[in-house]
Design a protein around this motif. Structure first.
Motif, PDB file in Angstrom:
ATOM      1  N   LEU A   1      -0.275   0.039 -11.027  1.00  0.00           N
ATOM      2  CA  LEU A   1      -0.563   0.921 -11.041  1.00  0.00           C
ATOM      3  C   LEU A   1      -2.125   1.185 -10.875  1.00  0.00           C
ATOM      4  N   ARG A   2      -2.647   0.242 -12.210  1.00  0.00           N
ATOM      5  CA  ARG A   2      -4.234   0.218 -11.662  1.00  0.00           C
ATOM      6  C   ARG A   2      -4.706  -0.756 -11.404  1.00  0.00           C
ATOM      7  N   ALA A   3      -3.692  -2.078 -11.078  1.00  0.00           N
ATOM      8  CA  ALA A   3      -4.132  -3.575 -10.234  1.00  0.00           C
ATOM      9  C   ALA A   3      -4.385  -2.764  -8.555  1.00  0.00           C
ATOM     10  N   ALA A   4      -3.373  -1.440  -8.153  1.00  0.00           N
ATOM     11  CA  ALA A   4      -2.422  -0.498  -6.643  1.00  0.00           C
ATOM     12  C   ALA A   4      -3.818   0.322  -6.435  1.00  0.00           C
ATOM     13  N   LEU A   5      -5.545   0.732  -7.458  1.00  0.00           N
ATOM     14  CA  LEU A   5      -5.609   1.676  -7.318  1.00  0.00           C
ATOM     15  C   LEU A   5      -6.265   1.641  -6.058  1.00  0.00           C
ATOM     16  N   PRO A   6      -6.594   0.469  -5.065  1.00  0.00           N
ATOM     17  CA  PRO A   6      -7.082   0.760  -3.430  1.00  0.00           C
ATOM     18  C   PRO A   6      -6.107   1.577  -2.822  1.00  0.00           C
TER      19      PRO A   6
ATOM     20  N   SER B   1       5.409   0.168  -2.216  1.00  0.00           N
ATOM     21  CA  SER B   1       6.026   1.677  -1.830  1.00  0.00           C
ATOM     22  C   SER B   1       5.945   2.407  -3.059  1.00  0.00           C
ATOM     23  N   GLU B   2       7.458   1.703  -3.699  1.00  0.00           N
ATOM     24  CA  GLU B   2       8.252   2.433  -4.592  1.00  0.00           C
ATOM     25  C   GLU B   2       7.497   2.695  -5.911  1.00  0.00           C
ATOM     26  N   LEU B   3       5.933   1.505  -5.909  1.00  0.00           N
ATOM     27  CA  LEU B   3       4.994   1.956  -7.066  1.00  0.00           C
ATOM     28  C   LEU B   3       4.161   3.945  -6.850  1.00  0.00           C
ATOM     29  N   LEU B   4       3.483   3.793  -4.961  1.00  0.00           N
ATOM     30  CA  LEU B   4       3.201   4.708  -5.069  1.00  0.00           C
ATOM     31  C   LEU B   4       3.798   5.891  -5.057  1.00  0.00           C
ATOM     32  N   CYS B   5       5.101   5.725  -4.283  1.00  0.00           N
ATOM     33  CA  CYS B   5       6.093   6.514  -4.200  1.00  0.00           C
ATOM     34  C   CYS B   5       6.556   7.366  -5.690  1.00  0.00           C
ATOM     35  N   LEU B   6       6.309   6.193  -6.237  1.00  0.00           N
ATOM     36  CA  LEU B   6       6.536   6.967  -8.465  1.00  0.00           C
ATOM     37  C   LEU B   6       5.471   7.773  -8.309  1.00  0.00           C
ATOM     38  N   ALA B   7       4.117   6.588  -8.522  1.00  0.00           N
ATOM     39  CA  ALA B   7       2.653   7.613  -8.996  1.00  0.00           C
ATOM     40  C   ALA B   7       2.613   9.230  -8.544  1.00  0.00           C
ATOM     41  N   VAL B   8       2.580   9.232  -6.732  1.00  0.00           N
ATOM     42  CA  VAL B   8       2.930  10.843  -6.012  1.00  0.00           C
ATOM     43  C   VAL B   8       3.585  11.534  -7.195  1.00  0.00           C
ATOM     44  N   ALA B   9       4.873  11.548  -7.074  1.00  0.00           N
ATOM     45  CA  ALA B   9       6.178  12.476  -7.039  1.00  0.00           C
ATOM     46  C   ALA B   9       5.732  12.681  -8.869  1.00  0.00           C
ATOM     47  N   GLN B  10       4.976  11.913  -9.699  1.00  0.00           N
ATOM     48  CA  GLN B  10       4.317  11.704 -10.770  1.00  0.00           C
ATOM     49  C   GLN B  10       3.634  13.044 -11.207  1.00  0.00           C
ATOM     50  N   ALA B  11       2.490  13.352 -10.097  1.00  0.00           N
ATOM     51  CA  ALA B  11       0.976  13.961 -10.492  1.00  0.00           C
ATOM     52  C   ALA B  11       1.900  15.538  -9.468  1.00  0.00           C
ATOM     53  N   LEU B  12       3.044  15.289  -8.879  1.00  0.00           N
ATOM     54  CA  LEU B  12       3.723  16.195  -8.095  1.00  0.00           C
ATOM     55  C   LEU B  12       4.942  16.534  -9.104  1.00  0.00           C
ATOM     56  N   LEU B  13       5.278  16.048  -9.798  1.00  0.00           N
ATOM     57  CA  LEU B  13       5.949  16.955 -10.919  1.00  0.00           C
ATOM     58  C   LEU B  13       5.351  16.741 -12.136  1.00  0.00           C
ATOM     59  N   GLY B  14       4.087  16.765 -12.439  1.00  0.00           N
ATOM     60  CA  GLY B  14       3.077  18.035 -13.650  1.00  0.00           C
ATOM     61  C   GLY B  14       2.850  16.644 -14.798  1.00  0.00           C
ATOM     62  N   PHE B  15       3.842  15.600 -14.523  1.00  0.00           N
ATOM     63  CA  PHE B  15       3.422  14.176 -15.657  1.00  0.00           C
ATOM     64  C   PHE B  15       2.310  14.023 -15.873  1.00  0.00           C
TER      65      PHE B  15
ATOM     66  N   VAL C   1      -3.708   3.662  -3.687  1.00  0.00           N
ATOM     67  CA  VAL C   1      -3.521   5.067  -3.883  1.00  0.00           C
ATOM     68  C   VAL C   1      -4.607   5.905  -3.507  1.00  0.00           C
ATOM     69  N   LYS C   2      -5.998   5.196  -3.819  1.00  0.00           N
ATOM     70  CA  LYS C   2      -6.691   6.174  -3.274  1.00  0.00           C
ATOM     71  C   LYS C   2      -6.399   6.343  -1.668  1.00  0.00           C
ATOM     72  N   ARG C   3      -6.483   5.339  -0.971  1.00  0.00           N
ATOM     73  CA  ARG C   3      -6.180   5.107   0.361  1.00  0.00           C
ATOM     74  C   ARG C   3      -4.776   6.273   0.829  1.00  0.00           C
ATOM     75  N   MET C   4      -3.605   6.031  -0.080  1.00  0.00           N
ATOM     76  CA  MET C   4      -2.588   6.893   0.503  1.00  0.00           C
ATOM     77  C   MET C   4      -2.495   8.666  -0.270  1.00  0.00           C
ATOM     78  N   ILE C   5      -3.940   9.368  -0.827  1.00  0.00           N
ATOM     79  CA  ILE C   5      -4.471  10.028  -1.193  1.00  0.00           C
ATOM     80  C   ILE C   5      -4.821  10.738   0.014  1.00  0.00           C
TER      81      ILE C   5
ATOM     82  N   GLY D   1       3.447  -3.798   5.127  1.00  0.00           N
ATOM     83  CA  GLY D   1       2.704  -5.477   4.173  1.00  0.00           C
ATOM     84  C   GLY D   1       3.027  -5.517   2.831  1.00  0.00           C
ATOM     85  N   THR D   2       2.419  -6.606   2.451  1.00  0.00           N
ATOM     86  CA  THR D   2       2.623  -6.459   1.503  1.00  0.00           C
ATOM     87  C   THR D   2       1.347  -7.260   1.069  1.00  0.00           C
ATOM     88  N   ARG D   3       0.861  -7.049  -0.424  1.00  0.00           N
ATOM     89  CA  ARG D   3      -0.368  -7.319  -1.169  1.00  0.00           C
ATOM     90  C   ARG D   3       0.018  -8.648  -1.823  1.00  0.00           C
ATOM     91  N   TRP D   4       1.368  -9.312  -2.111  1.00  0.00           N
ATOM     92  CA  TRP D   4       0.934 -10.280  -2.984  1.00  0.00           C
ATOM     93  C   TRP D   4       1.398 -11.370  -2.175  1.00  0.00           C
TER      94      TRP D   4
END
Length: 153
Positions: free
Chosen positions: A80-85, A35-49, A87-91, A22-25
């Motif tokens: 990313l800041r607005a999606a913090l909850p 989903s794309e935003l969270l995927c980018l954020a996880v990839a950023q962490a995994l790739l060490g940026f 992000v925490k859930r997906m982690i 679903g969407t939160r907008w």
């Protein structure tokens, strides 16, 4: 882009998209989905940026075919800041899917924490005898390892 990175990002996107459901907008949806935003954020962490600017530059150059609607750095940061909850859930969801979640041995981070950066705080620093080359005190701690049954969180 390597096939392994593309496969990883595709699998990660599918997992995140299935979990979000679903969407939160309200109103017009953004060009980049949650989903794309969270995927980018996880990839950023995994790739060490560590730098968002460098990450977005890399993503525009190498991941443009997977993420055609990348925002600018300020838009990425705001979303990313607005999606913090989320992000925490997906982690937590990604962590519970790993084999390490139910492991009985836990290793925690024991990075030395700088303290005593100003005169008033020097007296509050535990382990004041340890000094770095720059004259800062660090709190020397051994690597804590917890063994036994892990409690359910």
């Amino acid at each position: 882009m390597t096939p392994d990175l593309e496969t990883l990002l595709t699998a990660l996107y599918v997992k995140i998209d299935d979990e979000i459901r679903g969407t939160r907008w309200m109103g017009r949806p953004p060009l980049l989905s949650d989903s794309e935003l969270l995927c980018l954020a996880v990839a950023q962490a995994l790739l060490g940026f560590h730098s968002e600017a460098r990450w977005l530059r890399f993503a525009r150059k190498r991941l443009a075919d997977l993420f055609p609607n990348l925002p600018q750095q300020s838009g990425y940061d705001k979303r990313l800041r607005a999606a913090l909850p989320l992000v925490k859930r997906m982690i937590r969801e990604l962590a519970t899917d790993s084999d390490f979640w139910t492991d009985t041995v836990w290793i925690t981070d024991s990075t030395p924490v700088p303290c005593g950066m100003s005169r008033p705080t020097v007296g509050h620093c535990p382990g004041r005898s340890a000094r770095t080359s720059r004259g800062r005190f660090v709190s020397p701690q051994p690597v804590p390892v917890t063994t036994g049954q892990a409690s359910a969180a």
